[in-house]
Design a protein around this motif. Structure first.
Motif, PDB file in Angstrom:
ATOM      1  N   LYS A 106      -0.369  11.212   6.923  1.00 21.52           N
ATOM      2  CA  LYS A 106      -0.947   9.884   6.721  1.00 21.52           C
ATOM      3  C   LYS A 106      -0.780   9.433   5.264  1.00 21.52           C
ATOM      4  CE  LYS A 106      -4.213  10.192  10.519  1.00 21.52           C
ATOM      5  NZ  LYS A 106      -5.595  10.432  10.953  1.00 21.52           N
TER       6      LYS A 106
ATOM      7  N   GLN B 157      -6.773   1.976   9.350  1.00 16.52           N
ATOM      8  CA  GLN B 157      -5.659   2.819   9.770  1.00 16.52           C
ATOM      9  C   GLN B 157      -4.379   2.403   9.015  1.00 16.52           C
ATOM     10  OE1 GLN B 157      -5.503   3.583  14.065  1.00 16.52           O
ATOM     11  NE2 GLN B 157      -7.519   2.610  14.201  1.00 16.52           N
TER      12      GLN B 157
ATOM     13  N   TRP C  93      -1.994   3.992   7.913  1.00 18.09           N
ATOM     14  CA  TRP C  93      -0.795   4.748   8.240  1.00 18.09           C
ATOM     15  C   TRP C  93       0.000   4.153   9.405  1.00 18.09           C
ATOM     16  CZ3 TRP C  93      -5.787   6.523   8.596  1.00 18.09           C
ATOM     17  CH2 TRP C  93      -6.329   6.640   9.877  1.00 18.09           C
TER      18      TRP C  93
END
Length: 152
Positions: free
Chosen positions: A28, A149, A151
């Motif tokens: 990530k 999020q 990533w």
């Protein structure tokens, strides 16, 4: 002829699954950098993961898993040095550099534990020691922090 890998004892399997999540943290961080995400956003997630997952994992290993081997064992010493390095990196104020080093150091550390240290611990451990580890470390479902999020 190469040796067949040692099947992980069920007492150590939860720790190996936690290692998988640690490898995902490294991924990530890499993904965040590749998408030019602000390092501060990545750091918020990394710090959450560190406090929520890595610290308890390190404590479990240090208190119950590593003592299977002698305290002066070179593999245990390396693992403890890795834990110390990672803790320092998470406290480093140079966010972008620290994250880059965390990504690499965590990935290398987990692969070392999985490929070198855990097989040695498993070979040295008595069934009683493995049962104690299994009793103490009850696996819980992994809960991720999904509010940002970066990533994806």
């Amino acid at each position: 002829m190469s040796q067949k890998p040692l099947k992980r004892h069920k007492a150590l399997q939860p720790l190996s699954r936690e290692h998988h999540h640690g490898l995902l943290l490294s991924w990530k961080i890499r993904a965040g950098f590749s998408k030019n995400i602000e390092p501060e956003r990545i750091k918020v997630y990394a710090d959450w993961f560190f406090k929520t997952h890595l610290i308890p994992h390190f404590e479990m290993e240090e208190q119950f898993v590593f003592p299977v081997l002698e305290s002066n064992n070179e593999l245990v010493k390396k693992a403890l040095e890795d834990h110390t390095l990672l803790k320092r990196l998470f406290e480093d104020d140079h966010i972008e550099i620290a994250l880059s080093q965390i990504e690499k150091a965590l990935d290398e550390h987990i692969r070392f534990e999985e490929r070198v240290l855990f097989p040695e611990i498993q070979k040295a451990a008595t069934e009683l020691e493995l049962l104690e580890i299994e009793k103490i470390h009850q696996e819980t479902d992994f809960v991720d922090k999904l509010d940002d999020q970066f990533w994806k």
